[in-house]
Scaffold this active site. Structure first.
Site, PDB file in Angstrom:
ATOM      1  N   GLU A 315       0.926  -1.326  -0.022  1.00  0.00           N
ATOM      2  CA  GLU A 315      -0.137  -0.049  -0.143  1.00  0.00           C
ATOM      3  C   GLU A 315       0.768   1.232  -0.053  1.00  0.00           C
ATOM      4  O   GLU A 315       0.614   2.285   0.629  1.00  0.00           O
ATOM      5  CB  GLU A 315      -0.828   0.031   1.147  1.00  0.00           C
TER       6      GLU A 315
HETATM    7  C1  ACM Z   1      -2.279  -5.583   3.606  1.00  0.00           C
HETATM    8  O1  ACM Z   1      -3.454  -5.888   3.621  1.00  0.00           O
HETATM    9  N1  ACM Z   1      -2.303  -4.286   3.133  1.00  0.00           N
HETATM   10  C2  ACM Z   1      -1.439  -6.316   3.423  1.00  0.00           C
END
Ligand code: ACM
Length: 669
Positions: A315
């Site tokens: 992310e």
């Molecule tokens: C995640 O769920 N960002 C690893």
């Protein structure tokens, strides 16, 4: 990895078909091969366990723990020292395990029980630990009292990596919960505790080299290095590896609160209190960032003994990278054309640091890059397709997608999620062999220390079964029946997940009658996926004490009702609906009075209406008469209303009653 022998699978299928007729072994995970024999081994005060062959302190302690657990399960004191005569449970261990547990070590065992003795044999202590759990699960009651049915079990795991991934950053998870999680994992034969130790909301482990990480980045909530060692030793006793995760370059606001010079923008930074994906990100163009990671990871790779070291990598949106003249100039110089290439550059440098410190790198899907060394492990939160890409590129991989316990999905959903599905089935056998298993994953934005265990357990146990038992073990009803027993066993083991539910229900009732409030909590579920954490309403300090926080991820009452409808068990259907109608009326005064429950008032009306509709419908369905045309339409509309979220909960009575109405209407509206 241990591949399932097709002949053994066949034997298992036959055995399970037979076992099904005889109600089947109440075990979780189900063993690879199980054969019922005649007779029973009695468990009484003369119970005695003996370790023969190879032994080590861990085995002696495991034997002592078994005696202690047997007492918890049965209430029968079994004083080891006083008991004379042959062992009731004879453990035969052939040799040692590796001093530091490694991926793929033999965990197989054989358990033969006859009316005179139980014999557990294994190549090493890991197999013994797995077999002891099976033995303890076999203890049951029949008309003559406590005992173990005679059996022959040959068991080994389908996958070598069966983990729980636990975020301890968003909310602080104290040491006692960590240890209980390990106890429960051991009980279902899981073998990797993946400790997500840092994120935007907190850096949770002491660094002697960089003490500000916790003095400024943790609110005082962190594990000392001595505590980390204690957890690793505790896990080792149970045959569980501990893999730490330090998530970089995103998810690092708490690091930057302590060391802003590592950031892409100057700061200052504060520990993040909300949920979501945030902009702060380490600056890949700064050499001091790599020096810092080299020092910190040097320290942490010495602290954590496992061969794997998780660097996160998920992310990263890179907004700050795009806005930074310094980073843009660096990218130009290095010929990196976008954020993705910049992150690859960063991941390669970090991977080299981890390798220099003698460890293998693990990371989320985002670190995937065809040019990394092939010994890294990709943990996929994106799904089997992404996992397939990783193994096709020569890496090993794990599945986490489909096992996110924080999303409030059903045990059935997690249970039927298999690392090998239509996206990975067509891979070569060699590629499939690099799919190592998976991890039940718990992100802790929307939980407190009061309810987190009831959100991890018992559902994590079905992930354990998916990863341990043969792929053909997929009977959902059998799973639910065994999960109920497993849930009670976990409570006996010391997990408070059922007790905390009762306590939270009592708190909601606030002195009013508990029964109707419990019935209400039993029939609702929290809204699903990220509906709550994405709402923007919550911070680290928001009380999590409402109906939605109390309700369990999955309503057993609603599922049992759906099953009763499917089975045309009209007696159960009617009595459940009558119970709901009465409870909906009984809970109303409490909903009016109690501040914590005011928001749930509309549910009582929806619930009462749903029960009424169900009671009308069951009369048609049970008699085989079709409801007149025009009957179903308005009722289905009312059920649609009732199924909408109220106070962030879902009234789970609605879907079962909908099925009943459709049955009553026989296709006509
Ligand atoms: C995640 O769920 N960002 C690893």
């Amino acid at each position: 990895m241990t591949k399932v022998n097709p002949l053994r699978s066949l034997a298992f299928l036959l055995a399970s078909a037979v076992a099904c007729l005889a109600a089947g072994p109440d075990l979780m995970p189900l063993p690879a091969q199980y054969e019922a024999r005649a007779g029973r081994l009695v468990i009484d005060g003369a119970f005695r366990v003996k370790v023969s062959g190879y032994t080590e302190p861990r085995l002696t302690r495991a034997a002592a723990r078994t005696v202690d657990r047997l007492f918890k399960q049965t209430g029968i004191p079994t004083p080891q020292a006083a008991a004379a005569g042959p062992a009731t449970l004879l453990i035969e261990c052939k040799g040692p395990s590796k001093p530091i547990q490694t991926l793929g070590e033999d965990e197989s065992y054989t358990l033969e029980v006859d009316p005179t003795q139980a014999r557990l044999s294994a190549a090493n202590p890991l197999g013994v630990l797995r077999g002891l759990e099976t033995f303890l699960q076999l203890v049951d009651q029949d008309g003559n009292g406590l005992g173990v049915p005679a059996v022959s079990i040959h068991d080994q795991p389908r996958f070598p990596w069966r983990g729980v991934s636990f975020d301890v950053s968003r909310h602080w998870i104290p040491l006692d919960i960590v240890k209980r999680t390990l106890d429960a994992m051991g009980a279902v034969k899981m073998n990797v505790y993946h400790w997500h130790l840092s994120d935007d909301q907190g850096f949770r482990v002491e660094s002697k080299r960089y003490p500000k990480l916790t003095s400024l980045g943790s609110d005082g909530h962190f594990y000392t290095q001595a505590q980390v060692r204690e957890v690793i030793a505790y896990a080792h006793e149970l045959g569980i590896r501990v893999v730490p995760e330090f998530d970089v370059p995103g998810h690092t606001t708490a690091w930057l609160a302590a060391y802003p010079e590592l950031g892409t923008v100057p700061g200052p930074y504060e520990i993040e209190r909300k949920w979501g994906i945030f902009d702060p990100v380490l600056d890949p163009s700064k050499e001091i960032v790599y020096q810092f990671l080299d020092n910190l990871f040097g320290e942490m790779t010495r602290l954590f003994d496992d061969a794997y070291f998780h660097i996160g990598g998920d992310e990263v949106e890179g907004k700050q990278w795009q806005a930074s003249a310094r980073v843009q100039a660096f990218m130009k110089k290095e010929g990196l054309k976008d954020n993705h290439e910049l992150q690859r550059y960063f991941s390669r440098r970090v991977q080299a640091i981890v390798q220099k410190h003698g460890k293998r790198t693990e990371g989320w899907d985002e670190i995937l890059d065809p040019h990394l060394p092939k010994d890294i492990v990709i943990q996929s939160w994106r799904g089997q397709k992404s996992l397939g890409v990783a193994v096709q590129q020569g890496y090993s991989g794990l599945l986490s997608a489909g096992y996110y316990l924080d999303l409030m999905q059903t045990a059935e959903f997690h249970y039927l999620t298999d690392p090998i599905n239509e996206d990975t089935r067509t891979l070569t056998a060699e590629q499939q062999s690099r799919i190592l298993g998976g991890e039940a994953t718990m992100w802790v934005e929307m939980v407190s220390t009061q309810n987190v265990e009831a959100r991890v357990w018992p559902r994590a146990a079905v992930v354990a079964e998916r990863l341990w038992s043969p792929q053909s073990v997929r009977d959902v009803r059998s799973m639910y029946a065994r999960l109920e027993t497993m849930s009670r066993r976990l409570e006996l083991l010391g997990l408070p997940h059922r007790q905390t539910y009762r306590l939270m229900v009592e708190r909601l009732a606030g002195g009013e009658p508990v029964g109707p409030v419990k019935a209400l909590a039993d029939i609702v579920e929290p809204v699903k996926i990220y509906a709550r954490s994405d709402s923007g309403k919550y911070t680290q300090f928001t009380p999590l004490n409402r109906l939605v926080d109390t309700a369990l991820p999955e309503s057993d009452a609603a599922r049992n009702f759906r099953y009763a409808v499917a089975d045309k068990d009209w007696k159960t259907v009617r009595s459940t609906l009558e119970h709901w109608r009465a409870a909906a009326a009984a809970v109303r005064p409490t909903l009016e009075k109690n501040g914590l429950l005011l928001e749930a008032r509309p549910i009582a009306d929806h619930w009462a209406r749903t029960a009424e509709i169900g009671l009308e419908a069951v009369e048609f369905a049970a008699s085989g008469r079709t409801a007149p045309s025009g009957w179903a339409g308005p009722r289905l509309a009312a059920l649609d209303e009732a199924a909408k979220p109220v106070a962030e909960t879902l009234l789970m009575a609605a879907p079962g009653v909908r099925a009943l109405v459709e049955l009553a209407a026989g296709g006509s509206k």
